[in-house]
Design a protein around this motif. Structure first.
Motif, short mmCIF file in Angstrom:
data_model
loop_
_atom_site.label_atom_id
_atom_site.label_comp_id
_atom_site.label_asym_id
_atom_site.label_seq_id
_atom_site.Cartn_x
_atom_site.Cartn_y
_atom_site.Cartn_z
N TYR A 15 0.83 -1.21 0.00
CA TYR A 15 0.00 0.00 0.00
C TYR A 15 0.87 1.26 0.00
CZ TYR A 15 -4.36 -2.56 0.83
OH TYR A 15 -5.47 -3.38 0.70
N PHE A 16 1.91 1.26 0.84
CA PHE A 16 2.80 2.43 0.92
C PHE A 16 3.58 2.61 -0.39
CE2 PHE A 16 3.10 1.93 5.81
CZ PHE A 16 1.98 2.71 5.98
N ILE A 17 4.07 1.53 -0.95
CA ILE A 17 4.86 1.62 -2.19
C ILE A 17 3.99 2.16 -3.32
CG2 ILE A 17 6.05 0.27 -3.97
CD1 ILE A 17 7.03 -1.57 -1.68
N PHE A 18 2.79 1.62 -3.46
CA PHE A 18 1.91 2.05 -4.55
C PHE A 18 1.48 3.50 -4.35
CE2 PHE A 18 -2.05 1.94 -7.15
CZ PHE A 18 -1.46 1.57 -8.35
N ALA A 19 1.26 3.90 -3.08
CA ALA A 19 0.90 5.28 -2.80
C ALA A 19 1.98 6.23 -3.30
CB ALA A 19 0.70 5.48 -1.29
N MET A 20 3.24 5.89 -3.07
CA MET A 20 4.33 6.75 -3.50
C MET A 20 4.46 6.79 -5.03
SD MET A 20 5.78 8.35 -1.00
CE MET A 20 4.10 8.65 -0.51
N ILE A 21 4.19 5.68 -5.70
CA ILE A 21 4.21 5.66 -7.17
C ILE A 21 3.15 6.62 -7.71
CG2 ILE A 21 3.75 4.23 -9.22
CD1 ILE A 21 4.91 1.85 -7.62
N LEU A 22 1.96 6.56 -7.13
CA LEU A 22 0.88 7.45 -7.56
C LEU A 22 1.20 8.91 -7.23
CD1 LEU A 22 -2.31 5.42 -6.51
CD2 LEU A 22 -1.23 5.53 -8.76
N PHE A 23 1.89 9.14 -6.12
CA PHE A 23 2.28 10.49 -5.73
C PHE A 23 3.21 11.11 -6.78
CE2 PHE A 23 4.37 13.18 -2.12
CZ PHE A 23 3.70 14.30 -2.55
N VAL A 62 -6.53 9.16 -4.64
CA VAL A 62 -6.30 7.71 -4.57
C VAL A 62 -5.02 7.39 -3.80
CG1 VAL A 62 -5.89 5.64 -5.93
CG2 VAL A 62 -7.65 7.25 -6.65
N TRP A 63 -3.95 8.17 -4.02
CA TRP A 63 -2.72 7.83 -3.28
C TRP A 63 -2.88 8.08 -1.79
CZ3 TRP A 63 0.84 10.01 -0.04
CH2 TRP A 63 1.09 11.38 -0.07
N LEU A 64 -3.65 9.11 -1.42
CA LEU A 64 -3.90 9.34 0.00
C LEU A 64 -4.73 8.20 0.60
CD1 LEU A 64 -4.63 13.19 0.11
CD2 LEU A 64 -2.56 12.00 0.89
N LEU A 65 -5.71 7.69 -0.16
CA LEU A 65 -6.49 6.55 0.33
C LEU A 65 -5.62 5.32 0.53
CD1 LEU A 65 -9.81 6.89 -1.74
CD2 LEU A 65 -9.41 7.53 0.64
N PHE A 66 -4.70 5.07 -0.42
CA PHE A 66 -3.75 3.96 -0.23
C PHE A 66 -2.89 4.20 1.01
CE2 PHE A 66 -4.66 2.52 -4.56
CZ PHE A 66 -4.51 1.15 -4.42
N GLY A 67 -2.49 5.45 1.22
CA GLY A 67 -1.69 5.76 2.41
C GLY A 67 -2.46 5.53 3.69
N PHE A 68 -3.73 5.96 3.72
CA PHE A 68 -4.56 5.75 4.91
C PHE A 68 -4.77 4.26 5.18
CE2 PHE A 68 -6.96 10.02 4.13
CZ PHE A 68 -5.87 10.72 4.63
N MET A 69 -5.03 3.50 4.11
CA MET A 69 -5.27 2.07 4.28
C MET A 69 -4.01 1.36 4.77
SD MET A 69 -7.65 1.50 0.90
CE MET A 69 -8.09 -0.23 1.15
N ILE A 96 -7.24 -5.35 -6.19
CA ILE A 96 -8.49 -4.88 -6.81
C ILE A 96 -8.48 -3.36 -6.92
CG2 ILE A 96 -11.00 -4.67 -6.46
CD1 ILE A 96 -10.86 -7.44 -5.05
N PHE A 97 -8.11 -2.69 -5.84
CA PHE A 97 -8.10 -1.23 -5.81
C PHE A 97 -7.05 -0.67 -6.78
CE2 PHE A 97 -7.99 2.69 -2.76
CZ PHE A 97 -8.78 3.39 -3.66
N VAL A 102 -5.63 2.13 -11.75
CA VAL A 102 -4.83 2.23 -12.97
C VAL A 102 -5.73 2.25 -14.21
CG1 VAL A 102 -3.14 1.03 -14.43
CG2 VAL A 102 -2.76 1.21 -11.96
N ALA A 103 -6.73 1.36 -14.23
CA ALA A 103 -7.64 1.30 -15.37
C ALA A 103 -8.40 2.62 -15.54
CB ALA A 103 -8.63 0.15 -15.19
N THR A 104 -8.80 3.23 -14.43
CA THR A 104 -9.53 4.49 -14.49
C THR A 104 -8.65 5.62 -15.03
OG1 THR A 104 -10.92 3.81 -12.62
CG2 THR A 104 -10.86 6.17 -13.14
N ILE A 105 -7.42 5.71 -14.53
CA ILE A 105 -6.50 6.75 -15.01
C ILE A 105 -6.20 6.56 -16.50
CG2 ILE A 105 -4.18 7.73 -14.78
CD1 ILE A 105 -6.11 8.44 -12.48
#
Length: 461
Positions: A15-23, A62-69, A96-97, A102-105
């Motif tokens: 979750y943290f790694i993906f959040a940073m990629i999106l950031f 979305v990246w903040l939501l990944f960070g919170f989760m 899933i998230f 990614v599909a939405t972006i």
């Protein structure tokens, strides 16, 4: 080396790694938009401004939501003193998230928005087309499914373990996040009514339930890095979230000024918005007080710096810059100007981006099996990242504030002479936009330094 107290905390890492990629993606699209302000046809054929803006703001959310989760999956087991209810569910929901995001972006970037609405059967349940809530209905349903699974996992963990103030505040904030998102499915034909309920998602997230999540994350990190008694920190937490909810919920009124709502909202919105800086100021006192009273010198000095920085920048961005333009007589002139953008940038960075980077800074060394902290050399690089990003954001905010003041003066105060048109005003603001772009590049360099610090090791003797 295993440094985790509970093995299931490891699910926070992806979750943290993906959040940073999106950031990183969010900042890149911000720079593209910034350049399009002054070079109007830059990438216009490939990435129109409206698409870049949509991607920039959606990546932020979305990246903040990944960070919170990720933060919840990391701190809840430790606070509850039990393993996570279902690590497999947490990993499944991550994929899933991530896939849906990614599909939405890609949909935003590759398909015209109206076509995307047709492809995702938006006509069956029309929810698209609103700022920050541009996600296709299918994606919104996916977000609800992920949120329900996530809350079930966290709730069952808390239910079978220790109930602490931090866990309960965190869970309350996460439940509120999920509940208020449901208003994104309500799309009335009347635009005033639509905007009225639209703020139930946008405002009550960022100036309501997200503040509970932020407060719980900050309290958790402060307990760990200071060693101050839990009872002391929990008392501060209760006071801050009470003030945040009282001012934040009624402070929603500052969005209702010009929506054909009754005039009393101008009084309610102004009064309670004026009080909204108080919980953030209390957070500054709280953070510095706890660090000054610390009973231990935690080796992760970078995480301590992030925690203190979060409190200060949240107060400046959400508190001071929010107050600058939320009184109704002032907002009459500043509404929707670059002053709004100035407040939005510093508030989101100070309150939410920084708290996510705080918990990542604290947790990542343990998740990677290094120990309580990265090596001193890595922490120096990380702190360079902190200062570059934070100072850059201060200048971005100042430049946008300057642009906003000039915009209001030229465009919205006709008694000083003939008001300029919107586009003529924008030409006059170009210098501020160029300076903002330069500060944005510095911010990106700071983010790169922050991420690079995780690969830095001590030099061998």
């Amino acid at each position: 080396m295993n440094t985790l107290k509970y093995q299931s905390q490891a699910v926070a890492k992806p979750y943290f790694i993906f959040a940073m990629i999106l950031f990183v993606g969010q900042i890149l699209f911000g720079l593209i938009m910034g350049l399009q302000y002054v070079v109007g046809d830059f990438l216009a054929g490939a990435i129109p401004f409206n698409v870049a803006r949509m991607v920039h703001t959606n990546l932020l959310i979305v990246w903040l939501l990944f960070g919170f989760m990720g933060a919840a999956y990391y701190l809840v087991p430790e606070e509850a003193e039990t393993e996570l209810h279902s690590p497999k569910l947490a990993i499944a929901l991550f994929w899933i998230f991530a896939a849906a995001g990614v599909a939405t972006i890609l949909g935003y970037l590759l398909v015209p928005y109206s076509t995307l609405a047709d492809l995702t059967f938006n006509e069956l349940l029309p929810t698209m087309g609103r700022e920050f809530l541009e996600q296709p209905t299918i994606t919104k349903i996916g977000i609800v499914v992920v949120a329900l699974g996530f809350l079930f996992n966290i709730g069952m963990t808390i239910l079978k373990g220790r109930k602490t103030a931090i866990n309960m505040v965190m869970f309350t904030g996460l439940v509120g996040l999920a509940v208020f998102f449901l208003f994104s499915f309500y799309n009335p034909a009347n635009i005033a009514l639509d905007k009225y309920f639209w703020w139930f998602v946008v405002h009550l997230w960022v100036e309501g339930v997200w503040e509970l999540i932020m407060g719980a994350m900050l309290a958790y990190v402060l307990i760990k890095v200071t060693g101050v008694d839990r009872e002391v920190i929990e008392k501060w937490l209760y006071v801050i979230i009470a003030m945040a909810l009282i001012t934040g919920i009624l402070g929603t009124g500052h969005h209702f000024y010009w929506l054909a709502t009754p005039e009393y909202w101008q009084w309610i919105g102004s009064i309670f918005s004026a009080l909204e800086p108080l919980p953030f100021f209390a957070m500054v006192l709280y953070a510095f007080n706890m660090v000054n009273r610390r009973r231990r010198e935690h080796p992760n000095k970078a995480a301590t710096l992030w925690a203190l920085g979060t409190a200060v920048m949240a107060f400046l961005g959400a508190g001071v810059w929010g107050f600058l333009h939320t009184l109704a007589p002032v907002n009459y002139y500043t509404h929707g100007s670059q002053i709004t953008a100035a407040h939005g940038h510093m508030a989101f960075y100070g309150a939410y981006a920084m708290i996510c980077m705080t918990i990542i800074s604290y947790a990542m060394p343990k998740l990677r099996g290094i120990g309580e902290a990265n090596c001193n050399r890595a922490q120096v690089v990380e702190m360079w990242g902190f200062w570059l990003m934070t100072v850059a954001m201060v200048f971005i905010t100042l430049f946008l504030t300057g642009a906003g003041v000039l915009q209001v003066w030229l465009q919205r105060l006709p008694e000083t002479g003939e008001a300029l048109s919107f586009m003529a005003t924008q030409d006059k603001l170009a210098i501020f936009y160029w300076l903002r772009e330069v500060a944005g590049v510095v911010f990106l360099l700071g983010l790169i330094a922050y991420l690079a610090s995780f690969w830095v090791t001590e030099k061998e003797a």
